[in-house]
Design a protein around this motif. Sequence first.
Motif, PDB file in Angstrom:
ATOM      1  N   LYS A   1       0.825  -1.202   0.000  1.00 39.50           N
ATOM      2  CA  LYS A   1       0.000   0.000   0.000  1.00 39.50           C
ATOM      3  C   LYS A   1       0.864   1.259   0.000  1.00 39.50           C
ATOM      4  CE  LYS A   1      -4.004   2.063   2.093  1.00 39.50           C
ATOM      5  NZ  LYS A   1      -5.154   1.859   2.931  1.00 39.50           N
ATOM      6  N   GLN A   2       1.947   1.254   0.762  1.00 38.10           N
ATOM      7  CA  GLN A   2       2.842   2.415   0.802  1.00 38.10           C
ATOM      8  C   GLN A   2       3.461   2.649  -0.572  1.00 38.10           C
ATOM      9  OE1 GLN A   2       5.832   2.301   3.877  1.00 38.10           O
ATOM     10  NE2 GLN A   2       6.914   4.067   3.054  1.00 38.10           N
ATOM     11  N   GLN A   3       3.856   1.578  -1.258  1.00 35.08           N
ATOM     12  CA  GLN A   3       4.430   1.708  -2.594  1.00 35.08           C
ATOM     13  C   GLN A   3       3.406   2.291  -3.562  1.00 35.08           C
ATOM     14  OE1 GLN A   3       7.589   1.064  -3.668  1.00 35.08           O
ATOM     15  NE2 GLN A   3       7.035   1.763  -5.701  1.00 35.08           N
ATOM     16  N   GLU A   4       2.171   1.847  -3.436  1.00 29.43           N
ATOM     17  CA  GLU A   4       1.099   2.304  -4.319  1.00 29.43           C
ATOM     18  C   GLU A   4       0.730   3.765  -4.058  1.00 29.43           C
ATOM     19  OE1 GLU A   4      -3.617   1.379  -4.727  1.00 29.43           O
ATOM     20  OE2 GLU A   4      -2.287  -0.333  -4.456  1.00 29.43           O
ATOM     21  N   VAL A   5       0.590   4.134  -2.787  1.00 28.15           N
ATOM     22  CA  VAL A   5       0.126   5.477  -2.423  1.00 28.15           C
ATOM     23  C   VAL A   5       1.254   6.506  -2.449  1.00 28.15           C
ATOM     24  CG1 VAL A   5      -0.886   6.847  -0.547  1.00 28.15           C
ATOM     25  CG2 VAL A   5      -1.783   4.579  -1.060  1.00 28.15           C
ATOM     26  N   ALA A   6       2.351   6.193  -1.753  1.00 29.88           N
ATOM     27  CA  ALA A   6       3.424   7.175  -1.599  1.00 29.88           C
ATOM     28  C   ALA A   6       4.465   7.098  -2.710  1.00 29.88           C
ATOM     29  CB  ALA A   6       4.104   6.994  -0.244  1.00 29.88           C
TER      30      ALA A   6
END
Length: 138
Positions: A42-47
Amino acid sequence: MQPYSTSFREKVVQAYQVGNTSVRKVAARFDVSKAFVQKMLKQQEVAGHLTPGKPGGGMKGKLAGREVQLAEMVEQHPDATLVEYCEYWGETHQQWVSASTMCRALQKAELTRKKRLYAARKPRLNESKSYAASTGSK
């Protein structure tokens, strides 16, 4: 505990993206939790990056930074109870706090003191001694 390195995080995300595998299998392969893998995805996708965030800090108490006022209060009313301190604080500073909050603030400011009981205590007799005295036996 130190956060996982950015290179390790990238390996975890890359292992999930390259292979047709599940989050659970990736987690087992790298010996991390399923939630960690999901969080990294999720962090890779969002940030767009996997660098670890700043570690969180503790919450400050309601009376943090008010040590001078607390010391003045204790000096003016040295025999007050915690509840009385709370009432006084609420009336003078318009900030109502619980007795436990007041206790923690006073302990942090090292303003605690043991209250003395001024009433004389009656000595308790041992039951066997009182029984022997009342019956006249030894």
